[in-house]
Design a protein around this motif. Structure first.
Motif, mmCIF file in Angstrom:
data_model
loop_
_atom_site.group_PDB
_atom_site.id
_atom_site.type_symbol
_atom_site.label_atom_id
_atom_site.label_comp_id
_atom_site.label_asym_id
_atom_site.label_seq_id
_atom_site.Cartn_x
_atom_site.Cartn_y
_atom_site.Cartn_z
ATOM 1 N N ALA A 272 2.759 4.020 9.331
ATOM 2 C CA ALA A 272 2.532 5.337 10.049
ATOM 3 C C ALA A 272 2.294 6.477 9.404
ATOM 4 N N LEU A 273 2.936 6.636 8.153
ATOM 5 C CA LEU A 273 3.097 7.787 7.380
ATOM 6 C C LEU A 273 2.054 7.952 6.409
ATOM 7 N N THR A 274 1.391 6.933 5.647
ATOM 8 C CA THR A 274 0.543 7.179 4.583
ATOM 9 C C THR A 274 -0.814 7.422 5.283
ATOM 10 N N PRO A 275 -1.480 8.438 4.406
ATOM 11 C CA PRO A 275 -3.034 8.775 4.735
ATOM 12 C C PRO A 275 -3.770 7.424 4.551
ATOM 13 N N ASP A 276 -4.912 7.377 5.272
ATOM 14 C CA ASP A 276 -6.011 6.403 5.297
ATOM 15 C C ASP A 276 -6.358 5.970 3.915
ATOM 16 N N TYR A 277 -6.540 7.138 3.236
ATOM 17 C CA TYR A 277 -7.405 6.976 1.765
ATOM 18 C C TYR A 277 -6.354 6.245 0.758
ATOM 19 N N TYR A 278 -4.908 6.234 1.059
ATOM 20 C CA TYR A 278 -4.093 5.541 0.077
ATOM 21 C C TYR A 278 -4.057 3.878 0.457
ATOM 22 N N LEU A 279 -4.262 3.747 1.821
ATOM 23 C CA LEU A 279 -4.414 2.436 2.098
ATOM 24 C C LEU A 279 -5.699 1.647 1.922
ATOM 25 N N HIS A 280 -6.902 2.474 1.865
ATOM 26 C CA HIS A 280 -8.047 2.012 1.386
ATOM 27 C C HIS A 280 -8.156 2.078 -0.186
ATOM 28 N N TYR A 281 -7.583 2.611 -0.944
ATOM 29 C CA TYR A 281 -7.261 2.681 -2.376
ATOM 30 C C TYR A 281 -6.682 1.096 -2.673
ATOM 31 N N PHE A 282 -5.790 0.641 -1.850
ATOM 32 C CA PHE A 282 -5.266 -0.684 -2.171
ATOM 33 C C PHE A 282 -6.008 -1.870 -1.320
ATOM 34 N N ASN A 283 -7.164 -1.414 -0.918
ATOM 35 C CA ASN A 283 -7.975 -2.392 -0.142
ATOM 36 C C ASN A 283 -7.336 -2.858 1.231
ATOM 37 N N ILE A 284 -6.872 -1.992 1.876
ATOM 38 C CA ILE A 284 -6.321 -2.415 2.919
ATOM 39 C C ILE A 284 -7.082 -1.431 4.158
ATOM 40 N N TYR A 285 -7.864 -2.496 4.845
ATOM 41 C CA TYR A 285 -8.937 -1.678 5.623
ATOM 42 C C TYR A 285 -8.768 -2.006 7.199
ATOM 43 N N TYR B 247 -6.240 -2.504 9.836
ATOM 44 C CA TYR B 247 -4.837 -2.067 10.565
ATOM 45 C C TYR B 247 -5.148 -1.443 11.823
ATOM 46 N N PRO B 248 -3.887 -1.598 12.557
ATOM 47 C CA PRO B 248 -4.101 -0.959 13.927
ATOM 48 C C PRO B 248 -4.040 0.623 13.861
ATOM 49 N N GLN B 249 -4.698 1.312 14.993
ATOM 50 C CA GLN B 249 -4.710 2.545 14.879
ATOM 51 C C GLN B 249 -3.364 3.192 14.761
ATOM 52 N N ARG B 250 -3.295 4.481 14.543
ATOM 53 C CA ARG B 250 -2.032 4.995 14.248
ATOM 54 C C ARG B 250 -1.435 5.506 15.647
ATOM 55 N N TYR B 251 -2.210 5.536 16.684
ATOM 56 C CA TYR B 251 -1.803 5.887 18.088
ATOM 57 C C TYR B 251 -0.722 4.476 18.361
ATOM 58 N N TRP B 252 -0.886 3.314 17.968
ATOM 59 C CA TRP B 252 0.238 2.426 18.201
ATOM 60 C C TRP B 252 1.429 2.733 17.530
ATOM 61 N N ALA B 253 1.279 3.562 16.308
ATOM 62 C CA ALA B 253 2.626 3.716 15.721
ATOM 63 C C ALA B 253 3.781 4.593 16.764
ATOM 64 N N LEU C 36 10.353 -2.762 8.571
ATOM 65 C CA LEU C 36 10.570 -1.281 8.796
ATOM 66 C C LEU C 36 9.675 -0.484 7.571
ATOM 67 N N ALA C 37 9.991 -1.092 6.432
ATOM 68 C CA ALA C 37 9.235 -0.545 5.188
ATOM 69 C C ALA C 37 7.773 -0.423 5.562
ATOM 70 N N ILE C 38 7.223 -1.636 5.957
ATOM 71 C CA ILE C 38 5.868 -1.924 6.332
ATOM 72 C C ILE C 38 5.526 -0.887 7.603
ATOM 73 N N TYR C 39 6.131 -0.775 8.571
ATOM 74 C CA TYR C 39 5.817 0.094 9.738
ATOM 75 C C TYR C 39 6.072 1.517 9.415
#
Length: 157
Positions: free
Chosen positions: A34-47, A49-55, A27-30
């Motif tokens: 689903a809620l964090t913007p892309d630039y935060y995920l890119h800051y942690f080198n997470i590129y 991941y599925p599209q937000r549509y699937w959330a 649940l926390a990972i989901y």
């Protein structure tokens, strides 16, 4: 050899605890995905991941599937398992307890009537046996014979 019991055991408590932790982690990972913007995920080198549509699409599809099951599949399976309307099993089955002595001609009749209209009096319409008329007693639960019910309801004598 241990018995099959639903009582809690140490192994079951461990399985339950780890399932609890796993569900909270998923649940926390989901929610993070689903809620964090892309630039935060890119800051942690997470590129990747599925599209937000699937959330939103996957939970909505699960709810639609649950709705289809609840309103169509489950009632349809119940209707398929139900006996035919003209079948004898809808009237009586192996568990029927018919009270045959309840509809004998020896009705117990009270001497006084409290009805306003004597022509519409219903005091003689209920039949019972002497065994069931103990004071402050409730008659035993039993199934009614469909022929007797139809005779009482629809045949005028």
């Amino acid at each position: 050899m241990s018995e099959h019991t639903p009582a809690p055991t140490p192994a079951r408590s461990l399985y339950g605890f780890f399932m609890y932790l796993l569900s909270k982690t998923v649940l926390a990972i989901y929610l993070i995905w689903a809620l964090t913007p892309d630039y935060y995920l890119h800051y942690f080198n997470i590129y990747y991941y599925p599209q937000r549509y699937w959330a939103t699409a996957v939970p909505i599809q699960c709810l639609v599937a649950l709705t289809i099951f609840a309103f169509f599949v489950y009632p349809s399976s119940n209707l398929m398992l139900t006996s035919k309307i003209d079948g004898i099993s809808t009237i009586s089955d192996c568990f029927s307890q018919e009270g045959a002595e309840n509809f004998r001609s020896n009705n117990i009749k009270s001497s006084k009537c409290i009805c306003v209209n004597e022509k519409k009096c219903k005091k003689y319409s209920f039949s019972t046996s002497i065994r069931e008329t103990k004071e402050d007693g409730v008659p035993l639960l039993h199934d009614l014979n469909i022929r007797v019910v139809c005779k009482k309801l629809y045949l005028n004598k």
